[in-house]
Enzyme design. Structure first.
Site, PDB file in Angstrom:
ATOM      1  N   ASP A 110       0.905  -1.042  -0.199  1.00 28.89           N
ATOM      2  CA  ASP A 110      -0.042   0.062   0.020  1.00 28.89           C
ATOM      3  C   ASP A 110       0.918   1.368   0.043  1.00 28.89           C
ATOM      4  O   ASP A 110       2.011   1.189   0.186  1.00 28.89           O
ATOM      5  CB  ASP A 110      -0.836  -0.001   1.110  1.00 28.89           C
ATOM      6  N   LYS A 111       0.453   2.383  -0.152  1.00 27.50           N
ATOM      7  CA  LYS A 111       1.270   3.687  -0.215  1.00 27.50           C
ATOM      8  C   LYS A 111       0.760   4.518   1.068  1.00 27.50           C
ATOM      9  O   LYS A 111       1.804   4.474   1.763  1.00 27.50           O
ATOM     10  CB  LYS A 111       0.843   4.647  -1.650  1.00 27.50           C
TER      11      LYS A 111
ATOM     12  N   THR B  10      -2.426   0.926  -4.657  1.00 25.19           N
ATOM     13  CA  THR B  10      -3.075   2.155  -3.933  1.00 25.19           C
ATOM     14  C   THR B  10      -4.279   2.790  -4.626  1.00 25.19           C
ATOM     15  O   THR B  10      -4.361   2.470  -5.630  1.00 25.19           O
ATOM     16  CB  THR B  10      -1.958   3.622  -4.091  1.00 25.19           C
TER      17      THR B  10
ATOM     18  N   ASP C  36      -6.472  -2.802   3.230  1.00 24.57           N
ATOM     19  CA  ASP C  36      -5.568  -3.774   2.930  1.00 24.57           C
ATOM     20  C   ASP C  36      -5.918  -5.144   3.247  1.00 24.57           C
ATOM     21  O   ASP C  36      -4.881  -6.015   3.038  1.00 24.57           O
ATOM     22  CB  ASP C  36      -4.038  -3.211   3.263  1.00 24.57           C
TER      23      ASP C  36
END
Length: 1146
Positions: free
Chosen positions: A371-372, A615, A765
């Site tokens: 994930d970002k 993302t 997530d």
């Protein structure tokens, strides 16, 4: 319908009445209770045993146990198998029960949270699990949302609610019905209708609060539960908890089948031998050794012998192997938990291994899906540079401090003041004043820009739907807000139209520099402002004529009320007004990365770990983070994005790039592919992407409500997409939903058969974390959902480097060495019976006594191999991080595979051959000191057993790389224990107590007192050990691996990992986290707090000093890592690549 068929009701639409449980219960809606655990007190035993007996070895030992209970074919006691089998089942069950207990505990913690529910007009505390669909609940500031609720009212005077008229009626429990879509996993979409008094009111996603969110900037709100429990959109995106098994587990199941096949072959050979021996020789001994009643002939005798040898030779795969594996995994998990270098002091968070079954797989990861926001970044934006009227302000290395800008503020420079006035006016930020002024920004970019204006004397103080109040250099100024031209993905800009106290109407606009430059007045000079990896945007303004604006405003009001093509008509009006702008300048803000992210990514790349970023943010956000993380660089061969609005367009563009790469592979070197980067944009967008940057082509899997699965993840396209992505060094997927993240991970798992790891910090997530082979949760700002669903957790992304390159590699290395040695020693131990069968008439007689067979794997050799599996290190942790290429053997599965198993099996067979025939040959020629022959079988057995224990102890000493006090204690202690037990079991005392169980009195004493016996043991040990030692020495000397070089202090060629500074290219990066719709929300007043007198007052005039300016401290980091072994072939010709030092925010 047959009575046994389940009548499953498919919900097509949902009907919900407020505070009407009797009505809502008719539809059997799911309650708000959630469950992530696998077992309960009744299902634990059968389900857990079913899972354990899915291991082929456990089922294999169960069959052997049944065979051992048949006295006619068993020459071993049943306790030699049942004790270890029960032990391994109990240990595994306790471990699984412990893991599931923590899941139950987590579920109870969530289910027992308290929420206020409106019952008969009175608020009552209820547990989350007791909340039902249709209940009206009250939430307070900073509380988690218990379910998916329809927002009815809030504490804000301009609060967002359904309608002013119906709020109190709902709260009083009067009739009203919501008809909406059934439960689904679409986080960005909700369609429903409120029916009340023959009127219908439309409902959309903006009126929903989803489970897992946190209420911010609002003291309280009321909402009606629409979806609860497992039917909430968050839980619909979580996926199911899967039983994860490592590749080594699967390989061991295959090897057990191979061993079982080998066991059958040996049993058949010995059974045939028994049949032949009984026919030709055994029949001559019928007088002395008559057959039993059930033993009719030689063939039947061979049949019984077959099963007897199956039992005797079953120790080729001892049950203690699985007990030892579980102990090693538990120990490796504790090492992760105890690692102080993975402890975060700021948050007081230690690394945690939440599972004990996946440690060795950490050393084989090929793909990392990250994930970002909150994972790679801190989600903290810092104003770093600006350019005003052609003058650039800000020091080098991103340290924003420039006295000339402070002087310009002091001198009241018109352009500078207009620049910061624009930053203070053109935004959607909401102010909140408690002890001090706090900005609530829906994107961190907006917050950073407004804070920058505040630091330079233009303080945004308050807003209403019609006004914006600033405190300009100590003076309170109120602007009338006439319109907000909102941001969207196509416009890539936002504008506000305000009237100042002097009555002048002005349009202020900010957006992507390329977008703003296209709309400037021709007389403006376009400044060049280098992004240098920062988020950049351009600022411009325009003076508006009042008459022209009045006409334009009428057009805007009309376009806002049409139903068809409303967005297109508004876009045309916005475009008409945003022409002929005057450029003010540009800004650059930095999205602060977490500490050590660029170094971690660079080091993982050298370990051949491919990092994909998944993302939900927009293209520009991901692109800029890619450059900041050093994933994207200007020196790469090609950076591209694919764009397609239809399935056919996406298919054509994907295939075009695959053909392009195929052509390049013929004409270019293979190394050129290592720098090709693909930037892929997936996900949902409300408007079509039209004005894509000329440098890139945009791949959008979805347009106008279609899902990603309708395009790039379609079955006919997924192979092409995967082939193209795997040719690239880095892949960034934008605008993905939680379920699409899981689909991308599953795509790689299914077709690449590579070990995948997913890492994230939020509830969105969870699905990705559960789908990947290994899930890692970061204890961040977005709650604990990701941590609770993960296999491992820690506080910062940089710890992933140590988790994989140190703990993962060590675990894989230790487990592989353990398995290789274990199979070797057990083949050496067991196959002695096979050779002995040819000299005992194939009678299924054992060489060793039963106690030695029982204790060999449990006592005599268990602790040394456990010490090696727990503490061994080929290189230390510093070198593991310094030389990432050491990680590659795990990815290639080199340390333990079918080939390695075959080699160690041959070595074990050879050792067993030497262990039997050297003493056998020596005893046939040797005599005792008194001249008598070694005639008894037990002397022969003791000699072989002693030789075996010494050989395997010497062998484990030779394969141990890292000696500790524990290794010495266990190896020497095991030898001492062996001799102590041997002499004790064959002593006079134990014979006097248990004469039937220990009949071989004095054998060990008589045998080991002979010097010739010790010579045989020494000869056997030397002959068994020296060949393998010589081969290992020659291999290391003639064909050294990278690991050998590190151990011999032969430092391989290093490669400096430093970031290339971008010098000339410009990246437009406006409003990366910005969302469409906030302008309309502000002008409607739905999110406003009542303005107070204090909020409009300005503080005393702030002194013009440099203390206003936020200083950024940076540090230069140089990470030295080695390249592949292929680049180290010639040590005499050293090549060094000089790259500018990498900048990293601290």
């Amino acid at each position: 319908m047959a009575f046994w068929r389940r009548n499953t009701y498919v919900e097509k639409e949902r009907h919900v009445k407020a505070n009407a449980r009797d009505y809502n219960d008719k539809f059997a809606y799911t309650n708000n209770h959630i469950k992530t655990s696998k077992y309960n007190i009744f299902t634990f035993l059968p389900i857990n045993l079913f899972e354990q007996f899915q291991r082929v070895a456990n089922a294999y030992f169960l069959v052997l146990l049944i065979l051992q209970l048949i006295p006619e074919i068993s020459s071993l006691s049943w306790f030699t198998t049942i004790v270890p089998l029960v032990l391994v089942l109990v240990i595994t069950a306790v471990k699984d029960a412990t893991d599931d207990y923590f899941r139950h505990k987590s579920d109870q913690q969530v289910n027992n949270r308290q929420s206020q529910v409106l019952v008969r007009g009175v608020l009552q505390n209820e547990k989350w699990m007791n909340i039902c669909v249709g209940d009206i609940i009250k939430l307070e500031n900073n509380q988690f949302v218990a379910a998916d609720i329809l927002l009815l009212s809030s504490s804000e005077p301009y609060g967002l609610f359904v309608t002013v008229v119906t709020v109190n009626l709902f709260l009083l429990g009067l009739s009203g019905e919501v008809i909406c879509e059934p439960p689904n996993n679409k986080l960005d979409k909700f369609t429903g209708t409120l029916c009340w008094r023959d009127n219908k009111y439309p409902l959309d996603n903006e009126k929903m609060l989803l489970r897992g969110c946190v209420l911010r900037n609002t003291e309280w709100c009321f909402g009606m539960v629409i979806f609860a429990g497992l039917q909430t959109k968050l839980m619909q995106n979580c996926g199911r908890t899967k039983f994860k098994r490592t590749n080594l587990d699967k390989l061991m199941n295959t090897l057990v089948l191979w061993i079982f096949a080998l066991l059958i072959c040996m049993g058949v050979i010995l059974a045939i031998g028994n049949t032949i021996w009984e026919n030709q020789i055994g029949s001559n001994f019928q007088v002395f050794l008559p057959w039993n009643e059930f033993q009719r002939n030689a063939v039947f005798s061979g049949f019984l012998t077959f099963w007897s040898y199956i039992i005797i030779l079953n120790t080729v795969v001892p049950i203690s192997l699985y007990v030892s594996v579980e102990v090693l995994r538990l120990g490796h998990s504790y090492f992760i938990n105890w690692d102080r270098k993975m402890y975060n002091n700021r948050t007081n968070t230690a690394a945690q291994a939440r599972t004990t079954t996946l440690n060795e797989e950490l050393g084989q990861v090929e793909f990392v899906f990250s994930d970002k926001t909150g994972t790679l970044t801190q989600n903290i934006m810092v104003f770093s540079k600006c350019s005003i009227n052609g003058q650039t302000y800000g020091m080098e290395k991103f340290k924003f401090y420039d006295s000339s800008l402070v002087d310009a503020i002091k001198l009241e420079d018109t352009a500078v003041q207009e620049f910061f006035r624009l930053l203070a006016l053109c935004h959607t930020v909401m102010p909140e004043e408690k002890r001090h002024l706090v900005y609530q920004a829906q994107s961190p970019d907006e917050g950073a820009l407004v804070t920058a204006a505040r630091n330079f004397g233009f303080v945004f103080r308050a807003r209403t739907p019609e006004t914006i109040t600033l405190c300009e250099m100590g003076r309170s100024v109120t602007y009338k807000l006439l319109a907000i031209l909102d941001f969207n993905n196509v416009r890539k800009r936002m504008s506000v139209i305000v009237k100042n106290p002097q009555g002048h109407i002005k349009l202020y606009s900010k957006g992507a520099d390329t977008i703003i430059f296209e709309r400037l007045d021709p007389s403006n000079d376009q400044l060049e402002f280098a992004g240098e990896g920062l988020r950049t945007l351009a600022l411009a303004y325009k003076d508006l004529d009042e008459d022209y604006f009045d006409v334009w405003m009428k057009k805007l009001l009309f376009a806002s009320t049409v139903i068809e093509n409303r967005e297109d008509q508004l876009a045309v009006l916005y475009e008409e007004l945003e022409q002929g702008l005057k450029l003010l300048g540009a800004t650059a803000i930095e999205d602060k990365l977490q500490e050590g992210v660029p170094e971690t990514i660079a080091c993982l790349n050298l370990a051949d770990i491919k990092i994909w970023v998944l993302t939900g943010d927009k293209l520009e956000t991901a692109m800029n983070i890619g450059y900041s993380c050093n994933m994207l660089r200007d020196d790469m061969n090609e950076v591209f994005v694919i764009s397609g609005y239809t399935l056919l367009e996406v298919q054509q563009q994907l295939r075009c790039h695959v053909i392009h790469f195929s052509f390049c592979s013929i004409t270019l070197l293979k190394a050129s592919f290592m720098n090709i980067i693909s930037l892929v944009e997936f996900g949902i967008s409300r408007m079509k992407f039209t004005n894509i940057l000329k440098l890139y082509v945009c791949l959008t899997g979805v347009m106008l409500g279609f899902s990603l699965q309708a395009h790039a993840l379609e079955p006919q396209l997924e192979h092409t997409l995967l082939d193209l992505a795997c040719l690239c060094k880095t892949v960034i997927c934008c605008r993905v939903t939680p379920m699409q993240k899981a689909q991308v991970v599953e795509l790689v798992k299914r077709h690449r058969r590579a070990i995948t790891l997913a890492i994230g910090d939020g509830a969105n997530d969870v699905s990705m974390i559960k789908t990947a082979h290994i899930g890692v949760g970061i204890s961040g700002q977005e709650g604990m959902q990701a941590v609770l669903a993960s296999d491992y957790s820690f506080a910062q992304f940089r710890f992933l480097q140590r988790l994989l390159l140190v703990h993962g590699r060590w675990s894989y290395f230790r487990m592989c060495n353990f398995l290789c040695y274990f199979f070797y020693k057990n083949f050496a131990f067991t196959l002695v019976h096979f050779w002995y069968g040819f000299f005992c008439g194939f009678s299924a007689q054992t060489v060793y006594d039963q106690w030695f067979i029982t204790l060999f794997n449990i006592v005599y050799t268990s602790l040394p191999v456990l010490a090696m599996g727990l503490f061994d290190q080929d290189v230390n942790d510093q070198n593991s991080l310094r030389y990432p290429s050491l990680y590659k053997p795990g990815q290639q599965n080199l340390l333990f595979n079918k080939h390695q198993f075959f080699l160690y099996t041959l070595q074990g067979m050879a050792t067993s051959f030497l262990l039997f025939f050297i003493p056998y040959g020596a005893f046939s020629e040797m005599v005792k000191e008194d001249g008598t022959h070694f005639s008894d079988q037990q002397t022969f057995a003791v000699t072989i057993a002693t030789s075996l224990v010494i050989v395997v102890s010497v062998q484990i000493g030779l394969v141990t790389h890292y000696w500790t006090a524990v290794n010495h204690l266990f190896i020497w202690g095991s030898l001492i224990v062996y001799f102590a037990i041997l002499f004790a079991m064959q002593s006079d005392g134990i014979f006097g107590i248990f004469p039937r169980s220990f009949p071989f009195i004095g054998t060990a004493r008589n045998c080991l007192s002979e010097k010739s016996v010790w010579l045989i043991i020494l000869l056997t040990t030397v002959v068994c050990v020296v060949p393998g030692l010589a081969v290992s020495f020659l291999r290391v000397d003639l064909f050294p691996t990278l690991r050998d070089k590190c151990r011999k202090k032969q430092r391989p060629q290093e490669q400096n990992l430093r970031r290339v500074r971008r010098t000339s290219s410009r990246r437009s990066a406006y409003a990366f986290s910005h969302q469409q719709g906030y302008g309309e929300l502000i002008t409607s007043g739905k999110n406003m707090r009542m303005s107070t007198v204090s909020s409009a007052h300005c503080p005393e005039r702030m002194p013009h000093s440099s203390s206003w300016i936020e200083n950024m401290l940076k540090r230069n980091n140089e990470v030295s890592c080695i390249s592949d072994e292929s680049t180290e072939a010639s040590e005499n010709s050293k090549r060094h690549t000089e790259i500018p030092k990498q900048q990293c925010t601290e």
